[in-house]
Design an enzyme around this catalytic site. Structure first.
Site, PDB file in Angstrom:
ATOM      1  CB  THR A 174    -101.533   3.160-103.677  1.00  0.00           C
ATOM      2  OG1 THR A 174    -101.358   3.881-104.893  1.00  0.00           O
ATOM      3  CG2 THR A 174    -101.979   4.110-102.598  1.00  0.00           C
ATOM      4  CB  SER A 212    -100.148  -2.394-111.124  1.00  0.00           C
ATOM      5  OG  SER A 212    -101.139  -1.402-111.099  1.00  0.00           O
ATOM      6  CB  THR A 227    -105.736   0.354-107.525  1.00  0.00           C
ATOM      7  OG1 THR A 227    -105.255   1.675-107.735  1.00  0.00           O
ATOM      8  CG2 THR A 227    -105.815   0.037-106.053  1.00  0.00           C
ATOM      9  CG  ASP A 228    -102.786   2.794-111.841  1.00  0.00           C
ATOM     10  OD1 ASP A 228    -103.596   3.207-110.998  1.00  0.00           O
ATOM     11  OD2 ASP A 228    -101.859   3.494-112.298  1.00  0.00           O
TER      12      ASP A 228
HETATM   13  N1  DGL Z   1     -98.790   3.328-109.303  1.00  0.00           N
HETATM   14  C1  DGL Z   1    -100.158   2.941-109.254  1.00  0.00           C
HETATM   15  C2  DGL Z   1    -100.276   1.420-109.286  1.00  0.00           C
HETATM   16  O1  DGL Z   1     -99.461   0.750-108.740  1.00  0.00           O
HETATM   17  C3  DGL Z   1    -100.749   3.450-108.000  1.00  0.00           C
HETATM   18  C4  DGL Z   1    -102.215   3.215-107.957  1.00  0.00           C
HETATM   19  C5  DGL Z   1    -102.622   2.419-106.748  1.00  0.00           C
HETATM   20  O2  DGL Z   1    -101.985   1.434-106.372  1.00  0.00           O
HETATM   21  O3  DGL Z   1    -103.675   2.762-106.188  1.00  0.00           O
HETATM   22  O4  DGL Z   1    -101.181   0.869-109.863  1.00  0.00           O
END
Ligand code: DGL
Length: 330
Positions: free
Chosen positions: A15, A62, A95-96
């Protein structure tokens, strides 16, 4: 005047590299579209903290990260830390699964230099995005000598967390991250303030090195419930080396699965009882006779991070007592 530190900022997607159609898109947007150069260029005053070099290593959410991604990140960060002209590394990450990558680095990097993993809950394009401030804070933490020797850190929402403890606990709020024993410190006006240190060994004090790892053994995680079918366990036992069983409460196992899990352990699958509650200690030989069944227990570690630890431990031993010792030590 002290010279500014040299930091490398690695982009991997997420994100923090995302973009929405409109500023109101705080939760619906495209992730992993901005290059790390672009993200970095938008942070005011970042140059005042350090000499910055950006590097695009990956560009994906992620949630897609498999073991190969962990190894790529580990090797690259390790190589950068070995360079005398690199004082620290910041990794911009979705963040995931930030907690898994950070924990992997925490256990496998052989350096005391600061390593900070950072993400954001809102893309840079959104109203009240946390992207710029989180990245600025991450740079400030990596640039500060007080961050040396603490292992991998996760900086989000004004807080500095140890990679061992931190986890994503909310799907959309800015205050999405927490550690069961609290953060190590805060970042206030671009200055880290530490209040505690990690208690468990990491980086230089572990037997694993990112440089020496070519592959990681297959370890699966099962989220348990009363009606969980034994075929899930049997399928995992057929091709994995380890299973993190995220049981109910204190790692409890439903009666119908005691036999299958005991047989799987006898057949060589390393079965680790964990808890699906999200916090707390799973008591060894408490609700279940773990020693007699050949099962291990997770101490207080979350299932997704227990997977990282078990994979690493299995690269060096298959001995249940040694594997249990790893859970009790790290
Ligand atoms: N696609 C999610 C990730 O990359 C988005 C979540 C984020 O980065 O906050 O983990």
């Amino acid at each position: 005047m002290t010279a500014k530190p040299n930091l490398v900022v690695i982009g991997t997607g997420g994100t923090i590299a995302g973009r929405g159609n409109a500023a109101v898109n705080t939760s619906a947007y495209q992730c992993s579209v901005l290059g790390i150069d672009e993200v970095l260029a938008s942070i005011p005053h970042a140059d005042a903290l350090a000499n910055l070099r950006a590097e695009q290593l990956l560009q994906t959410g992620s949630e897609n990260f498999g073991n190969a991604h962990l190894l790529v990140i580990g090797r690259r960060v390790s190589a950068l830390l070995a360079q005398p002209d690199v004082d620290g590394v910041v990794i911009a990450h979705g963040t995931d699964t930030i907690e898994e990558t950070a924990y992997f680095l925490h256990l496998t990097l052989k350096s005391a230099k600061p390593v900070v993993v950072v993400g954001s809950m809102r893309p840079p394009s959104a109203l009240s995005s946390d992207a710029a401030l989180n990245l600025y804070d991450a740079l400030a933490v990596a640039a500060d000598p007080a961050s040396r020797g603490l292992g991998a850190l996760v900086v989000v929402n004004d807080e500095i967390h140890t990679a061992r403890d931190v986890a994503k606990r909310n799907s959309f709020k800015l205050e999405a991250f927490g550690s069961p024993y609290g953060p190590l410190g805060y970042v206030v006006e671009g200055v880290p303030r530490y209040y505690r240190r990690p208690a468990r060994p990491h980086t230089l004090d572990t037997p694993w090195s990112a440089d020496a790892l070519d592959a990681l053994p297959k370890v699966d995680v099962v989220h348990a419930y009363g009606a969980l079918d034994r075929r899930v366990i049997d399928a995992i036992a057929a091709d994995a080396r380890g299973l993190i069983y995220a049981g109910t409460g204190n790692g409890n196992v439903s009666e119908s699965l005691i036999g299958p899990l005991r047989d799987a352990a006898r057949g060589g699958l390393r079965v680790v009882r964990a808890s699906r509650t999200g916090s707390g200690v799973v008591v060894r030989n408490g609700a279940q006779p773990d020693g007699a069944f050949g099962w291990l227990t997770v101490d207080d570690q979350l299932p997704q991070k227990a997977r990282i630890l078990l994979m690493l431990a299995l690269t060096q031993t298959d001995d249940p007592a040694a594997l249990q010792a790893a859970f009790d030590r790290y």
